[in-house]
Design a protein around this motif. Sequence first.
Motif, PDB file in Angstrom:
ATOM      1  N   GLU A 134       0.874  -1.165   0.000  1.00  0.00           N
ATOM      2  CA  GLU A 134       0.000   0.000   0.000  1.00  0.00           C
ATOM      3  C   GLU A 134       0.912   1.217   0.000  1.00  0.00           C
ATOM      4  O   GLU A 134       1.696   1.414   0.922  1.00  0.00           O
ATOM      5  CB  GLU A 134      -0.933  -0.025   1.207  1.00  0.00           C
ATOM      6  N   GLU A 142      -6.178   5.801  -3.492  1.00  0.00           N
ATOM      7  CA  GLU A 142      -5.196   4.939  -2.848  1.00  0.00           C
ATOM      8  C   GLU A 142      -4.574   4.047  -3.912  1.00  0.00           C
ATOM      9  O   GLU A 142      -5.258   3.617  -4.840  1.00  0.00           O
ATOM     10  CB  GLU A 142      -5.865   4.061  -1.794  1.00  0.00           C
ATOM     11  N   SER A 144      -2.413   0.510  -4.453  1.00  0.00           N
ATOM     12  CA  SER A 144      -1.934  -0.711  -3.815  1.00  0.00           C
ATOM     13  C   SER A 144      -1.496  -1.690  -4.904  1.00  0.00           C
ATOM     14  O   SER A 144      -1.829  -1.525  -6.078  1.00  0.00           O
ATOM     15  CB  SER A 144      -3.017  -1.321  -2.930  1.00  0.00           C
ATOM     16  N   ALA A 172      -9.797   3.564  -1.571  1.00  0.00           N
ATOM     17  CA  ALA A 172      -9.582   2.312  -0.839  1.00  0.00           C
ATOM     18  C   ALA A 172     -10.911   1.719  -0.388  1.00  0.00           C
ATOM     19  O   ALA A 172     -11.794   2.429   0.054  1.00  0.00           O
ATOM     20  CB  ALA A 172      -8.692   2.562   0.365  1.00  0.00           C
ATOM     21  N   ALA A 176      -5.129  -4.313   1.187  1.00  0.00           N
ATOM     22  CA  ALA A 176      -4.624  -4.879  -0.068  1.00  0.00           C
ATOM     23  C   ALA A 176      -4.658  -6.402  -0.089  1.00  0.00           C
ATOM     24  O   ALA A 176      -5.037  -7.013  -1.094  1.00  0.00           O
ATOM     25  CB  ALA A 176      -3.204  -4.378  -0.332  1.00  0.00           C
TER      26      ALA A 176
END
Length: 195
Positions: A134, A142, A144, A172, A176
């Motif tokens: 991440e 986000e 990842s 997000a 992950a």
Amino acid sequence: MSKRSLQGLGVFLVLTFLLSACSPKLDWRTVQSPQEGYSVLFPGKPEKIDRNIPYQDQEIPQFLEAVKIDDDIYSVSSIHLSKDQASLAPKLLAQLQGNLLQRANVNLETAASSESFYQTANHQRIAIKDYFLEFPSTGAVETSMRVRWITRMASDGGVWIYQQSVLHSAPARVEAKKFFSEEAYSNFFDEFHPE
């Protein structure tokens, strides 16, 4: 509009919705890369890029096959080291891993990981470790990644270094490790078969 026309329109709209819901977003296809010594199941037609990367006063060829589907980039990177260059493999692999892990502010020991397997072209199952990274956020999106590195001896006495990954950039939803266990991602990793 008559009642019959409205019913016909309603049926048409329902069928259109159902057909669009049934249309696969991912167009899975097996991609053979005999020059790079692997086959893989991609969720679309990948593009291929090759370049040379400088390493210890040498130019090392690197090949990349990748496809972008919505917020995800599925990719396989391969580097071939000749028989004379094979001794460079451990340090080159460490540098490739270090560059990526550093961007996620982790190292091999602190990164989220899980034990997994890959299967060679001759059906041999080999243990491997997958890493779930991440990256530091720069806003609402986000980023990842699930990544694995595989080192294999080549038939010419050289070495192949593979990096298989999916990079996800979106708001997000979950951590992950859980996110990348979904079938759309596990198919890609499970169906990578080096020689």
